[in-house]
Design a protein around this motif. Structure first.
Motif, mmCIF file in Angstrom:
data_model
loop_
_atom_site.group_PDB
_atom_site.id
_atom_site.type_symbol
_atom_site.label_atom_id
_atom_site.label_comp_id
_atom_site.label_asym_id
_atom_site.label_seq_id
_atom_site.Cartn_x
_atom_site.Cartn_y
_atom_site.Cartn_z
ATOM 1 N N ASP A 30 -7.684 -2.096 -4.082
ATOM 2 C CA ASP A 30 -7.795 -2.553 -3.067
ATOM 3 C C ASP A 30 -8.917 -1.999 -2.559
ATOM 4 O O ASP A 30 -9.110 -0.593 -2.525
ATOM 5 C CB ASP A 30 -6.621 -1.316 -2.040
ATOM 6 N N TYR A 33 -12.673 0.868 -1.009
ATOM 7 C CA TYR A 33 -12.069 2.688 -0.663
ATOM 8 C C TYR A 33 -12.976 2.924 -1.732
ATOM 9 O O TYR A 33 -13.035 3.398 -2.109
ATOM 10 C CB TYR A 33 -11.336 2.345 -1.459
ATOM 11 N N GLU A 37 -14.081 1.536 -4.699
ATOM 12 C CA GLU A 37 -14.342 -0.153 -4.419
ATOM 13 C C GLU A 37 -15.213 -0.310 -3.155
ATOM 14 O O GLU A 37 -13.830 -0.300 -1.918
ATOM 15 C CB GLU A 37 -13.074 -0.466 -4.681
ATOM 16 N N PHE A 73 -3.054 -1.877 -1.648
ATOM 17 C CA PHE A 73 -2.945 -0.710 -2.414
ATOM 18 C C PHE A 73 -1.580 -0.351 -2.774
ATOM 19 O O PHE A 73 -0.799 -0.671 -4.032
ATOM 20 C CB PHE A 73 -3.345 0.273 -1.827
ATOM 21 N N SER A 92 -7.765 0.424 -9.080
ATOM 22 C CA SER A 92 -7.766 0.825 -7.957
ATOM 23 C C SER A 92 -7.849 2.546 -7.177
ATOM 24 O O SER A 92 -7.107 2.894 -6.523
ATOM 25 C CB SER A 92 -6.937 0.175 -7.255
ATOM 26 N N ALA A 93 -8.418 3.302 -7.839
ATOM 27 C CA ALA A 93 -8.619 4.795 -7.273
ATOM 28 C C ALA A 93 -6.563 5.247 -7.766
ATOM 29 O O ALA A 93 -6.871 6.124 -6.464
ATOM 30 C CB ALA A 93 -9.179 5.017 -6.456
ATOM 31 N N THR A 95 -3.786 7.237 -9.026
ATOM 32 C CA THR A 95 -3.478 8.052 -9.683
ATOM 33 C C THR A 95 -1.841 8.034 -10.443
ATOM 34 O O THR A 95 -1.426 7.423 -10.377
ATOM 35 C CB THR A 95 -3.076 9.606 -8.623
ATOM 36 N N ARG A 100 5.499 6.425 -11.326
ATOM 37 C CA ARG A 100 4.851 4.762 -11.150
ATOM 38 C C ARG A 100 4.522 4.353 -12.777
ATOM 39 O O ARG A 100 4.603 3.058 -12.967
ATOM 40 C CB ARG A 100 2.641 5.195 -10.673
ATOM 41 N N GLN A 139 -2.613 6.926 3.834
ATOM 42 C CA GLN A 139 -2.643 5.093 3.239
ATOM 43 C C GLN A 139 -1.070 4.839 2.766
ATOM 44 O O GLN A 139 -0.394 5.712 1.999
ATOM 45 C CB GLN A 139 -3.998 4.786 2.252
ATOM 46 N N THR A 142 0.799 6.120 -1.076
ATOM 47 C CA THR A 142 -0.484 6.804 -1.780
ATOM 48 C C THR A 142 0.064 8.699 -2.223
ATOM 49 O O THR A 142 0.623 8.819 -0.836
ATOM 50 C CB THR A 142 -1.895 7.227 -1.177
ATOM 51 N N THR A 143 -0.728 8.877 -3.034
ATOM 52 C CA THR A 143 -0.373 10.543 -2.938
ATOM 53 C C THR A 143 -0.464 10.804 -2.116
ATOM 54 O O THR A 143 -0.140 11.809 -1.748
ATOM 55 C CB THR A 143 -1.253 11.116 -4.525
ATOM 56 N N ASP A 183 -7.349 11.052 -0.769
ATOM 57 C CA ASP A 183 -7.932 11.233 -1.679
ATOM 58 C C ASP A 183 -9.936 12.024 -1.129
ATOM 59 O O ASP A 183 -10.658 11.485 -0.728
ATOM 60 C CB ASP A 183 -9.080 10.867 -2.332
HETATM 61 N N1 ARG Z 1 -5.426 8.116 -5.473
HETATM 62 C C1 ARG Z 1 -4.753 7.727 -4.164
HETATM 63 C C2 ARG Z 1 -3.901 7.105 -4.881
HETATM 64 O O1 ARG Z 1 -3.195 7.141 -6.156
HETATM 65 C C3 ARG Z 1 -5.105 6.760 -3.693
HETATM 66 C C4 ARG Z 1 -5.896 5.257 -4.110
HETATM 67 C C5 ARG Z 1 -5.548 4.623 -2.933
HETATM 68 N N2 ARG Z 1 -6.800 3.537 -2.930
HETATM 69 C C6 ARG Z 1 -7.447 2.292 -3.156
HETATM 70 N N3 ARG Z 1 -8.335 1.456 -3.615
HETATM 71 N N4 ARG Z 1 -7.081 2.211 -2.122
HETATM 72 O O2 ARG Z 1 -2.030 7.237 -4.234
#
Ligand code: ARG
Length: 248
Positions: A30, A33, A37, A73, A92-93, A95, A100, A139, A142-143, A183
């Protein structure tokens, strides 16, 4: 190539890795970010950032090209996109969470993260408890969204969920939301890019990012990615990429 030490398990262009497209690691993410990315026309895949550079190094180690698909995302973290076979993995960063893990397999952790609150510097907001009567942006999926829902003070509005940081950050700049909870590295990147904004609070959520795979369907690839990740840690490449995006 004759790379020292980083010999690969496969060496056969990923023939046994059950790839979506032969010879190519198809990566869902996604974007944007930052700094994980972002679009980057000069990069071989068209994308750069900590995740993308790390994944490119992993693809290189496996003797594969890398192709990136920007899928959003929420459908990535839910497992839907990967279950549908659109990509070989998600970078995609993301967590690693127990929830999940019901729908996804994760690589070994590759980055430690935490949550944070970003506000306009002149807002007078110094903590999440100052959001009474105000709306925080998050977002979707997301966490950060989960953290906001669990920790907003009584009297705060429901968090407003945006599909992407591409809408979230402009909404704060336009004054449509009072703060962003997400984050820390991403909020820090925004604050660096615009001195009118600052991170006023950090939340020690002990998050770790992992690369995500369709559950139970990509075990050979998952093992190969973990092996590459360890090789990149051992030969210093991981630290080089880390230093490029984060102060050490
Ligand atoms: N680390 C957070 C999660 O896993 C946010 C990740 C959002 N990543 C992104 N590429 N938009 O929920």
């Amino acid at each position: 190539g004759d790379d020292d030490g980083g010999s690969t398990a496969t060496g056969t262009q990923g023939a046994d890795l059950a790839l979506v497209q032969d010879g190519t690691l198809t990566v869902c993410s996604d974007v944007p970010y930052p700094p994980f990315e972002v679009e980057s026309p000069d990069a071989p895949s068209g994308y750069s950032g900590f995740d993308m550079d790390l994944m490119q190094a992993i693809a290189d180690g496996l003797g594969l090209q890398m192709a990136v698909q920007d899928v959003g995302f929420d459908p990535l973290q839910s497992g839907a996109v990967l279950a549908a076979g659109q990509c070989d993995l998600g970078a995609s960063a993301m967590t690693i969470t127990d929830e999940r893990k019901q729908n996804l397999d994760f690589s070994d952790p590759y980055y430690d993260s935490l949550q944070s609150l970003l506000v306009p510097a002149d807002s007078g907001i110094t903590s999440i408890d100052d959001l009474v009567g105000k709306t925080v942006g998050v977002q979707q999926g997301t966490t950060g969204e989960i953290y906001a829902k669990e920790h907003l003070p009584e009297g705060a509005n429901e968090p407003q969920a945006f599909p992407s940081d591409a809408e979230l950050w402009p909404a704060l700049q336009a004054g449509n939301i009072a703060a962003i909870l997400q984050d820390l590295p991403v909020n820090q990147e925004h604050a660096r890019s615009d001195p009118g904004y600052e991170v006023v609070e950090e939340y020690q959520t002990d998050e770790q990012y992992g690369f995500a795979f369709a559950k139970g369907e990509k075990t050979a690839l998952l093992d190969a990615v973990n092996e590459q990740l360890q090789a990149l840690r051992d030969d210093g490449t991981y630290d080089e990429i880390y230093a490029k995006y984060f102060a050490m």
